[in-house]
Design an enzyme around this catalytic site. Structure first.
Site, mmCIF file in Angstrom:
data_model
loop_
_atom_site.group_PDB
_atom_site.id
_atom_site.type_symbol
_atom_site.label_atom_id
_atom_site.label_comp_id
_atom_site.label_asym_id
_atom_site.label_seq_id
_atom_site.Cartn_x
_atom_site.Cartn_y
_atom_site.Cartn_z
ATOM 1 N N ASN A 112 39.697 50.280 41.184
ATOM 2 C CA ASN A 112 39.349 51.105 42.346
ATOM 3 C C ASN A 112 40.622 51.578 43.058
ATOM 4 O O ASN A 112 40.848 51.307 44.243
ATOM 5 C CB ASN A 112 38.460 50.324 43.316
ATOM 6 C CG ASN A 112 37.589 51.232 44.160
ATOM 7 O OD1 ASN A 112 37.778 52.454 44.172
ATOM 8 N ND2 ASN A 112 36.654 50.659 44.892
ATOM 9 N N HIS A 121 32.500 47.250 52.499
ATOM 10 C CA HIS A 121 31.438 47.083 51.508
ATOM 11 C C HIS A 121 30.089 46.799 52.154
ATOM 12 O O HIS A 121 29.057 47.184 51.607
ATOM 13 C CB HIS A 121 31.786 45.945 50.536
ATOM 14 C CG HIS A 121 32.698 46.354 49.428
ATOM 15 N ND1 HIS A 121 34.061 46.395 49.560
ATOM 16 C CD2 HIS A 121 32.430 46.755 48.149
ATOM 17 C CE1 HIS A 121 34.608 46.795 48.418
ATOM 18 N NE2 HIS A 121 33.643 47.025 47.553
#
Length: 470
Positions: A338, A369
């Site tokens: 990522n 998140h």
């Protein structure tokens, strides 16, 4: 749309439900893939007919906004409005509070995302249905980084900026059309990757194409000739990943909460955990490679030439798959996974924190998140592993540098250890909840936590004399 319809927590179109049923995919997954494929088709005429040499930046901006919002609306229904609202709030803050724009926009964008995360937990606790929080995670990155770039360029002195901050510093606020185009660009609104505003602005105006003029002036082709090769590479990777997560992964599901797994032998649990989570990563590789492919075809990605003359495509690269799967340290793994999110965290958190930089990065990453306890267990475990990795590399590695065989032994041990660390850390992110995650860890005697804490506590904080000599 009613929450009771179809998969429950989903607001998107049901037009492709028969297609999803035929492919064995849920409607949210079907719509996501359909939107990405549509974006690829749209990107072809966008790159040629709406080339910067043919139309003005304003035309390209408007096209990006319209197409991006259509795709969002098809995939997420009325939830698409949240991307607009988040952007408008930050745009307002940029004009009202310019001196504190970085702090205010960071709080607004992350706060707005957090509200939607909580809403999802209330109505779809533990669910895997795709919703607007996915795109909002990308727009949160874009808007907060844009705010820091504005603060760097309009408030801070140049001598106080590092090279990256100086490169992306902005001297003026974007217009509303420019901001919405940046946030809603159809080729990366669904899953990114996050593109920093200056790179996106250069793409819209054609300045990124100019970076290649020196190499291609003889042929008159300013776009990278490696575009086709790069696109084919991503297509092949997507195909392999589809096979893994549609055919292989269902045969080895990450059902770590089941009694059959919890009661298995220690070695079986570790081996199965590593293998199953390796297969899980394929779905992320597929999504990211498909996103890269869409951006490449749209013309975004080429970033000029490196010093050795090779082409730089780093601004749309979201995963170094080979780096993740063959790395021998947690740092390399984190740097390869990522990548755009890591760059955002580095620019907005790590470089700005006064102390405890690594812990701050993992805390914000968990917050970004969502609020499932598993995220916080995962990222604090990751922070422990990073510190343990530093201690091991600083103190133990020098003792294995005497010969090629000892180096090979060290690399083999750290390769296996990193595979275990990566899988062990990710378990809470798949389970979500605290008690079931603790049960899984306890069934493995919390062995990785114990080893990590031992490395941090008992290994010397200062390098040994042999390490210094090395």
């Amino acid at each position: 749309m009613s929450l009771e319809a179809g998969t429950g927590f989903y607001y998107g179109s049901r037009l492709l439900q028969p297609v999803g049923d035929a492919l064995g995919l849920s409607i949210d997954q079907t719509n996501f893939i359909a939107c990405q494929l549509t974006a690829i088709i749209i990107a072809i005429p966008f790159r040629s007919l709406l080339h910067p040499a043919n139309v003005s930046p304003t035309v390209r901006h408007i096209f990006e906004i319209i197409m991006g919002f259509i795709l969002l609306s098809f995939c997420f229904g009325s939830q698409a409005i949240h991307v607009f609202l988040q952007a408008i709030l930050c745009y307002t803050a940029m004009h009202i509070l310019p001196s504190r724009v970085h702090v205010v926009c960071f709080i607004i964008s992350l706060g707005y995302l957090s509200v939607l995360h909580i809403y999802r937990m209330v109505y779809d606790y533990g669910g895997y249905t795709l919703d607007i929080t996915g795109p909002l995670m990308i727009t949160t990155q874009k808007l907060s980084d844009l705010a820091f770039s504005l603060h760097d360029g309009m408030v801070k002195k140049e001598e106080d900026l590092n090279p990256s901050q100086l490169k992306y510093a902005l001297k003026r606020n974007p217009s509303l059309i420019e901001l919405l185009s940046y946030v809603l660009s159809f080729h990366n609104v669904m899953i990114g990757p996050c593109i920093f505003y200056k790179d996106y602005y250069d793409f819209i105006t054609g300045k990124n194409i100019g970076l290649g003029k020196a190499k291609y002036k003889e042929t008159g082709e300013y776009d990278s000739p490696a575009l086709v090769t790069r696109a084919l590479k991503n297509t092949v990777i997507c195909g392999v990943c589809v096979y893994i997560f549609l055919i292989l992964s269902p045969q080895y599901p990450p059902n770590f909460r089941e009694e059959s797994y919890l009661n298995a032998s220690f070695l079986y649990k570790v081996a199965y955990m590593v293998f199953a989570i390796t297969l899980v990563r394929a779905r992320y590789y597929f999504a990211w490679c498909l996103a890269e492919l869409t951006n490449i075809i749209a013309g975004l990605g080429f970033n000029g030439l490196l010093e050795d003359g090779t082409e730089d495509w780093s601004i749309i690269n979201n995963a170094n798959i080979l780096g993740v799967e063959t790395c021998t340290s947690m740092k390399i793994c984190m740097d390869s996974w990522n990548i755009s999110t890591l760059a955002w965290l580095r620019r907005t958190v790590y470089e700005r924190a006064y102390k405890f930089n690594t812990l701050a990065v993992f805390t914000v990453s968990a917050f970004w998140h969502g609020f499932y306890p598993g995220y916080y267990l995962a990222f604090f475990t990751g922070a422990l592993f990073i510190e343990a990795n530093r201690s091991i590399r600083r103190f133990i590695r020098p003792y294995f540098q005497a010969s090629k065989i000892s180096i090979l032994i060290y690399d083999a041990i750290t390769f296996v250890g990193t595979r275990c660390c990566c899988a062990y850390m990710v378990v809470p992110m798949l389970i979500y909840e605290f008690k079931p995650t603790v049960a899984v860890y306890m069934s493995q005697y919390c062995w990785m936590h114990i080893l990590g804490l031992a490395a941090v506590i008992f290994l010397p904080r200062r390098p040994s004399s042999r390490a210094k000599a090395s």
